[in-house]
Motif scaffolding. Structure first.
Motif, mmCIF file in Angstrom:
data_model
loop_
_atom_site.group_PDB
_atom_site.id
_atom_site.type_symbol
_atom_site.label_atom_id
_atom_site.label_comp_id
_atom_site.label_asym_id
_atom_site.label_seq_id
_atom_site.Cartn_x
_atom_site.Cartn_y
_atom_site.Cartn_z
ATOM 1 N N UNK A 1 74.202 26.105 74.457
ATOM 2 C CA UNK A 1 72.804 25.794 74.121
ATOM 3 C C UNK A 1 72.437 24.391 74.617
ATOM 4 N N UNK A 2 72.411 24.225 75.952
ATOM 5 C CA UNK A 2 72.134 22.866 76.456
ATOM 6 C C UNK A 2 70.771 22.341 76.030
ATOM 7 N N UNK A 3 69.755 23.207 76.027
ATOM 8 C CA UNK A 3 68.420 22.694 75.688
ATOM 9 C C UNK A 3 68.383 22.194 74.253
ATOM 10 N N UNK A 4 69.037 22.934 73.361
ATOM 11 C CA UNK A 4 69.087 22.495 71.954
ATOM 12 C C UNK A 4 69.786 21.150 71.843
ATOM 13 N N UNK A 5 70.857 20.968 72.613
ATOM 14 C CA UNK A 5 71.603 19.703 72.554
ATOM 15 C C UNK A 5 70.791 18.540 73.122
ATOM 16 N N UNK A 6 70.126 18.787 74.275
ATOM 17 C CA UNK A 6 69.313 17.701 74.831
ATOM 18 C C UNK A 6 68.145 17.390 73.898
ATOM 19 N N UNK A 7 67.610 18.436 73.272
ATOM 20 C CA UNK A 7 66.475 18.200 72.375
ATOM 21 C C UNK A 7 66.910 17.330 71.192
ATOM 22 N N UNK A 8 68.001 17.716 70.550
ATOM 23 C CA UNK A 8 68.422 16.953 69.366
ATOM 24 C C UNK A 8 68.913 15.556 69.761
ATOM 25 N N UNK A 9 69.828 15.510 70.719
ATOM 26 C CA UNK A 9 70.489 14.226 70.999
ATOM 27 C C UNK A 9 69.647 13.287 71.861
ATOM 28 N N UNK A 10 68.976 13.825 72.871
ATOM 29 C CA UNK A 10 68.218 12.937 73.776
ATOM 30 C C UNK A 10 66.804 12.739 73.236
ATOM 31 N N UNK A 11 66.091 13.834 73.045
ATOM 32 C CA UNK A 11 64.713 13.726 72.547
ATOM 33 C C UNK A 11 64.702 12.980 71.201
ATOM 34 N N UNK A 12 65.647 13.338 70.315
ATOM 35 C CA UNK A 12 65.709 12.666 68.997
ATOM 36 C C UNK A 12 65.867 11.159 69.141
ATOM 37 N N UNK A 13 66.725 10.732 70.063
ATOM 38 C CA UNK A 13 66.961 9.290 70.238
ATOM 39 C C UNK A 13 65.725 8.599 70.813
ATOM 40 N N UNK A 14 65.015 9.300 71.710
ATOM 41 C CA UNK A 14 63.815 8.691 72.313
ATOM 42 C C UNK A 14 62.704 8.551 71.278
ATOM 43 N N UNK A 15 62.547 9.584 70.437
ATOM 44 C CA UNK A 15 61.526 9.508 69.374
ATOM 45 C C UNK A 15 61.862 8.339 68.450
ATOM 46 N N UNK A 16 63.138 8.227 68.096
ATOM 47 C CA UNK A 16 63.559 7.148 67.191
ATOM 48 C C UNK A 16 63.279 5.779 67.819
ATOM 49 N N UNK A 17 63.700 5.604 69.078
ATOM 50 C CA UNK A 17 63.532 4.287 69.710
ATOM 51 C C UNK A 17 62.056 3.932 69.821
ATOM 52 N N UNK B 1 72.815 13.685 65.249
ATOM 53 C CA UNK B 1 72.977 14.397 66.508
ATOM 54 C C UNK B 1 73.944 15.546 66.292
ATOM 55 N N UNK B 2 74.108 16.333 67.332
ATOM 56 C CA UNK B 2 75.043 17.455 67.267
ATOM 57 C C UNK B 2 76.165 17.187 68.267
ATOM 58 N N UNK B 3 77.367 17.700 67.970
ATOM 59 C CA UNK B 3 78.536 17.137 68.657
ATOM 60 C C UNK B 3 79.574 18.149 69.139
ATOM 61 N N UNK B 4 79.291 19.457 69.064
ATOM 62 C CA UNK B 4 80.321 20.420 69.482
ATOM 63 C C UNK B 4 80.178 20.718 70.973
ATOM 64 N N UNK C 1 84.126 4.735 85.622
ATOM 65 C CA UNK C 1 82.958 5.552 85.946
ATOM 66 C C UNK C 1 82.652 6.562 84.846
ATOM 67 N N UNK C 2 81.362 6.825 84.642
ATOM 68 C CA UNK C 2 80.959 7.838 83.658
ATOM 69 C C UNK C 2 80.686 9.136 84.390
ATOM 70 N N UNK C 3 81.513 10.148 84.081
ATOM 71 C CA UNK C 3 81.343 11.458 84.727
ATOM 72 C C UNK C 3 81.448 12.535 83.662
ATOM 73 N N UNK C 4 80.494 12.548 82.710
ATOM 74 C CA UNK C 4 80.613 13.508 81.613
ATOM 75 C C UNK C 4 80.658 14.937 82.144
ATOM 76 N N UNK C 5 81.506 15.756 81.504
ATOM 77 C CA UNK C 5 81.799 17.071 82.074
ATOM 78 C C UNK C 5 81.098 18.208 81.339
ATOM 79 N N UNK C 6 80.229 17.880 80.389
ATOM 80 C CA UNK C 6 79.536 18.942 79.651
ATOM 81 C C UNK C 6 78.200 18.401 79.127
ATOM 82 N N UNK C 7 77.313 19.317 78.689
ATOM 83 C CA UNK C 7 75.983 18.853 78.235
ATOM 84 C C UNK C 7 76.063 17.857 77.081
ATOM 85 N N UNK C 8 77.021 18.010 76.175
ATOM 86 C CA UNK C 8 77.137 17.042 75.073
ATOM 87 C C UNK C 8 77.365 15.631 75.621
ATOM 88 N N UNK C 9 78.369 15.508 76.495
ATOM 89 C CA UNK C 9 78.675 14.188 77.066
ATOM 90 C C UNK C 9 77.499 13.649 77.872
#
Ligand SMILES: NC(=O)c1ccc[n+]([C@@H]2O[C@H](COP(=O)([O-])OP(=O)(O)OC[C@H]3O[C@@H](n4cnc5c(N)ncnc54)[C@H](O)[C@@H]3O)[C@@H](O)[C@H]2O)c1
Length: 340
Positions: free
Chosen positions: A95-111, A85-88, A144-152
């Motif tokens: 680049x929110x779309x790039x982050x969601x693609x790598x971190x979220x889409x990548x995890x869904x493909x893997x699972x 995943x990417x972590x900065x 509570x989970x209240x992530x403050x950025x696209x990475x979180x």
């Protein structure tokens, strides 16, 4: 009995490579899948020197479903540890779309590839950033989970997707590990963190100042409501984290279910405390300058690791002095990372 094989996505990276050491020491055979976007294949020679065997590296992307089907179908993996995943945080805002693609889409493909292959044990790299600005510290998992950025948010989305999956298919064995601030290096000084470009995190920056690659450390704010005015974080030694993954894997092997666990020390250290500890490690004063606060920085937080201790029998054993000494050993011996 043959040693169980564990697929380690992102295993060439900082935390992944240290976890490969801990896995090998615990009798597992790590197999790395990594696209090397933030790592170096030469880490394998170093792993060979530490553990006595060279882990196999499958160079590829976790979003490549055909590749995952081939990999998971070609040999029997007992589990997957998913670091890729990417972590900065700053890049995730740009680049929110790039982050969601790598971190979220990548995890869904893997699972879903794991599901198809019948591999249902998954340890996922989450982050304390899922909490956002906490009401108080130490932060328990129930906060509570209240992530403050696209990475979180990308980490939180994957946590929720995996919790839903485990609920609908209770045979899954899933651990969501929320890391606080991983630092340090293997005590051999052979593997460590080598960020590309300007480091975003304190410890790599301090290392680069100590080794002379950067002129001075800029401290982002010294007027926070903390004992010395500088920001406070829960730094955890990367080998403690690595051992936490092995403990989580053992726990998952014992029983199906979902465990959400903080991996941290339960203690906060300020920027100035880290600088002083690093000065003790390298034996000289480090030039520092105080700059303005960074927008979005939380003044202070640290985790409550008691659930991980109760569930896994794991706790962080290495203190700040060792984190600094090990980081310094790695940095001094490898100013260019794995490049000669
Ligand atoms: N280091 C931290 O401060 C920290 C804190 C909390 C959580 N985490 C999470 O832990 C994980 C590992 O972090 P790290 O510090 O070792 O980072 P890292 O960048 O060193 O390691 C990530 C690895 O994943 C690889 N990778 C990235 N995208 C990939 C993809 N699509 N397919 C295959 N490989 C891919 C990279 O090449 C790299 O080797 C990440 O998921 C990160 O978000 C890190």
């Amino acid at each position: 009995m043959a040693s169980p094989h564990v697929l380690v996505t992102g295993g060439a990276g900082f935390i992944g490579s240290h976890t490969c050491v801990a896995l090998a020491e615990a009798g597992y055979v790590p197999v790395i899948l990594d696209n090397l976007c933030n790592s170096d294949a030469r880490v394998r020679e170093r792993l060979q020197r530490i553990t006595g065997s060279t882990p196999r590296l499958i160079e590829g992307d976790v979003r490549d479903r055909a590749l995952l089907d081939r990999v998971l179908g070609s040999e029997a993996f007992s589990a997957v540890i998913h670091f890729a995943g990417v972590k900065a945080v700053g890049d995730s805002v740009a680049d929110p779309l790039g982050y969601y693609d790598n971190n979220v889409h990548g995890s869904l493909v893997l699972a879903s590839a794991m599901r198809q292959a019948g591999v249902r044990t998954l340890i996922f790299s989450s982050s304390a950033t899922v909490y956002g600005e906490p009401d108080h510290s130490p932060i328990p998992e129930s906060a509570p989970c209240r992530p403050a950025n696209p990475y979180g948010r990308s980490k939180r989305m994957v946590e929720e997707a995996l919790a839903d999956l485990q609920q609908s298919e209770p045979g899954w064995r899933i651990a969501l590990l929320r890391y606080f601030n991983p630092v340090g290096a293997h005590e051999s000084g052979l593997i460590g963190e080598h960020p590309q470009g300007k480091p975003n995190n304190l410890m790599p920056f301090v290392c680069q100042v100590a080794v002379g690659l950067r002129e001075k450390l800029v401290i982002h704010g010294d007027d926070y409501p903390t004992p010395d005015g500088t920001g406070v974080r829960d730094y955890v030694h990367v080998m403690d984290l690595a051992e936490g993954h092995v403990a989580a894997l053992r726990h998952a092997e014992r029983q199906p279910g979902l465990a959400t666990l903080n991996l941290g020390t339960g203690r906060g250290a300020s920027v100035l405390e880290v600088v002083r500890a690093f000065e003790r490690a390298c034996g000289r004063p480090l030039p520092c300058e105080v700059g303005p606060r960074r927008p979005g920085d939380v003044p202070a937080y640290w985790g409550d690791p008691s659930l991980a201790q109760a569930t896994l029998g794991w706790r962080a054993r290495r203190g700040l002095d060792q984190m600094c000494a090990d980081s310094w050993r790695w940095q001094q011996g490898n100013p260019n990372g794995y490049a000669p």
